[in-house]
Write a protein that holds these residues in place. Structure first.
Motif, PDB file in Angstrom:
ATOM      1  N   LEU A 133      23.825  25.505  38.428  1.00  0.00           N
ATOM      2  CA  LEU A 133      24.504  24.396  39.095  1.00  0.00           C
ATOM      3  C   LEU A 133      23.921  23.075  38.620  1.00  0.00           C
ATOM      4  O   LEU A 133      22.702  22.966  38.426  1.00  0.00           O
ATOM      5  N   ALA A 134      24.782  22.053  38.440  1.00  0.00           N
ATOM      6  CA  ALA A 134      24.285  20.742  38.007  1.00  0.00           C
ATOM      7  C   ALA A 134      25.257  19.644  38.401  1.00  0.00           C
ATOM      8  O   ALA A 134      26.453  19.881  38.586  1.00  0.00           O
ATOM      9  N   LYS A 135      24.701  18.449  38.519  1.00  0.00           N
ATOM     10  CA  LYS A 135      25.495  17.230  38.628  1.00  0.00           C
ATOM     11  C   LYS A 135      25.497  16.661  37.217  1.00  0.00           C
ATOM     12  O   LYS A 135      24.429  16.378  36.662  1.00  0.00           O
ATOM     13  N   SER A 136      26.676  16.524  36.634  1.00  0.00           N
ATOM     14  CA  SER A 136      26.754  16.244  35.205  1.00  0.00           C
ATOM     15  C   SER A 136      27.521  14.973  34.884  1.00  0.00           C
ATOM     16  O   SER A 136      28.523  14.653  35.528  1.00  0.00           O
ATOM     17  N   THR A 137      27.044  14.293  33.848  1.00  0.00           N
ATOM     18  CA  THR A 137      27.724  13.122  33.292  1.00  0.00           C
ATOM     19  C   THR A 137      27.738  13.277  31.782  1.00  0.00           C
ATOM     20  O   THR A 137      26.702  13.575  31.176  1.00  0.00           O
ATOM     21  N   ARG A 138      28.900  13.081  31.192  1.00  0.00           N
ATOM     22  CA  ARG A 138      29.050  13.100  29.729  1.00  0.00           C
ATOM     23  C   ARG A 138      29.728  11.793  29.326  1.00  0.00           C
ATOM     24  O   ARG A 138      30.741  11.428  29.913  1.00  0.00           O
ATOM     25  N   VAL A 139      29.188  11.154  28.313  1.00  0.00           N
ATOM     26  CA  VAL A 139      29.760   9.908  27.809  1.00  0.00           C
ATOM     27  C   VAL A 139      30.308  10.176  26.402  1.00  0.00           C
ATOM     28  O   VAL A 139      29.569  10.642  25.522  1.00  0.00           O
ATOM     29  N   TYR A 140      31.583   9.883  26.218  1.00  0.00           N
ATOM     30  CA  TYR A 140      32.252  10.078  24.935  1.00  0.00           C
ATOM     31  C   TYR A 140      32.636   8.725  24.351  1.00  0.00           C
ATOM     32  O   TYR A 140      32.991   7.802  25.087  1.00  0.00           O
TER      33      TYR A 140
END
Length: 161
Positions: A133-140
């Motif tokens: 489980l994770a709180k995720s942020t991806r920047v493209y």
């Protein structure tokens, strides 16, 4: 005198307009097409991992100068090449299932930010299936016409929280 007054009011109005434009924060555009593309990129990366494809394939969408924070290392990880080499080390576990929940994509021109709650299952070295489980942020960022992952932050969440 009247021309000077008109000019000064015009200059004041122009200055005010410029200040409002510069001081106005950038607002994210609602772009369902870009949102779908960005979410599909994350899902494709997970599918590649689950299928056991080579790390070079799993990391194909990463920019060369990609950076990452995650729960396994206390420092910033830098570079697609470094992340690919790290992933080539035989892992002690295997991804079995990956999903994003509560996803949101914010689009700022050629930049898109994907945030979501990650819910996955991994088979540990001892054979037990455990949650991931994770709180995720991806920047493209769009580079040469293609979306590339330039930064990610994966903050693990303990099971039950």
């Amino acid at each position: 005198m009247m021309n000077l007054s008109i000019l000064s009011r015009g200059a004041a109005a122009g200055t005010l307009a410029l200040l409002l434009m510069v001081g106005t924060p950038a607002l994210a555009a609602d772009n369902p097409q870009v949102a779908a593309e960005i979410m599909a990129l994350a899902r494709a990366q997970w599918a590649s991992e689950i299928a056991g494809e080579p790390m070079a394939q799993q990391n194909a969408q990463l920019a060369d100068d990609y950076t990452e924070f995650n729960g396994d290392f206390p420092t910033l990880l830098v570079g697609k090449a470094a992340l690919t080499r790290m992933g080539e080390v035989t892992p002690n576990d295997k991804a079995m299932y990956s999903d994003m929940q509560n996803s949101r994509v914010q689009v700022y021109g050629d930049t898109a930010i994907l945030t979501y709650n990650f819910a996955g299952l991994r088979r540990a070295a001892d054979g037990k299936v455990v949650p991931s489980l994770a709180k995720s942020t991806r920047v493209y960022a769009k580079q040469n016409g293609q979306w590339k992952l330039v930064h990610a932050n994966f903050a693990p969440v303990a099971a039950g929280h």
